[in-house]
Write a protein that holds these residues in place. Sequence first.
Motif, PDB file in Angstrom:
ATOM      1  N   LYS A   1       0.837  -1.198   0.000  1.00 18.91           N
ATOM      2  CA  LYS A   1       0.000   0.000   0.000  1.00 18.91           C
ATOM      3  C   LYS A   1       0.874   1.252   0.000  1.00 18.91           C
ATOM      4  CE  LYS A   1      -3.947  -1.943   2.432  1.00 18.91           C
ATOM      5  NZ  LYS A   1      -4.841  -1.779   3.589  1.00 18.91           N
TER       6      LYS A   1
ATOM      7  N   ASN B   1      -1.852   4.402   2.131  1.00 13.54           N
ATOM      8  CA  ASN B   1      -2.978   3.585   2.572  1.00 13.54           C
ATOM      9  C   ASN B   1      -3.895   3.098   1.447  1.00 13.54           C
ATOM     10  OD1 ASN B   1      -3.825   2.243   4.831  1.00 13.54           O
ATOM     11  ND2 ASN B   1      -5.436   3.713   5.284  1.00 13.54           N
ATOM     12  N   VAL B   2      -3.387   3.100   0.219  1.00 11.79           N
ATOM     13  CA  VAL B   2      -4.132   2.606  -0.939  1.00 11.79           C
ATOM     14  C   VAL B   2      -3.292   1.519  -1.608  1.00 11.79           C
ATOM     15  CG1 VAL B   2      -5.091   3.217  -3.193  1.00 11.79           C
ATOM     16  CG2 VAL B   2      -5.244   4.846  -1.292  1.00 11.79           C
ATOM     17  N   ALA B   3      -3.915   0.376  -1.904  1.00 13.96           N
ATOM     18  CA  ALA B   3      -3.198  -0.709  -2.584  1.00 13.96           C
ATOM     19  C   ALA B   3      -2.614  -0.186  -3.891  1.00 13.96           C
ATOM     20  CB  ALA B   3      -4.137  -1.873  -2.853  1.00 13.96           C
ATOM     21  N   THR B   4      -1.345  -0.547  -4.151  1.00 14.96           N
ATOM     22  CA  THR B   4      -0.654  -0.025  -5.330  1.00 14.96           C
ATOM     23  C   THR B   4       0.222  -1.088  -5.974  1.00 14.96           C
ATOM     24  OG1 THR B   4       0.737   1.777  -6.128  1.00 14.96           O
ATOM     25  CG2 THR B   4       1.331   0.829  -4.021  1.00 14.96           C
TER      26      THR B   4
ATOM     27  N   GLY C   1      -1.769  -4.197  -5.749  1.00 18.20           N
ATOM     28  CA  GLY C   1      -1.143  -4.302  -4.438  1.00 18.20           C
ATOM     29  C   GLY C   1      -0.857  -5.715  -3.968  1.00 18.20           C
TER      30      GLY C   1
END
Length: 100
Positions: free
Chosen positions: A37, A40-43, A66
């Motif tokens: 992440k 705080n965002v899946a990447t 992610g």
Amino acid sequence: MNLIVIKHKVKLAQKEKYISTPINETVFTGEISGIVKKLNVATDARVVLFNKQTFKYVASTVSKMGVYKFEKVPLGVYFVVALDPNSAYNAVIQDNVVLE
């Protein structure tokens, strides 16, 4: 402060038979998987697996939304490195990932 985070889980001990040298050697393997992440965002990121005892490269993959997975990993201690594809953030290391 690192803004890329690695969370991992370990699935243990699938018993496999190898017919190569030595003949009929039984090798126990497991799976290392997790999510990367950024903010705080899946990447998506390049994720690399290394053996902690030898510091040798084991495998690499690119996470999809992610999520990453390394399958059929021999039992041992590893560390996982996630690299930001845009080089905007530092690489992050998850140390002492243990398959036993």
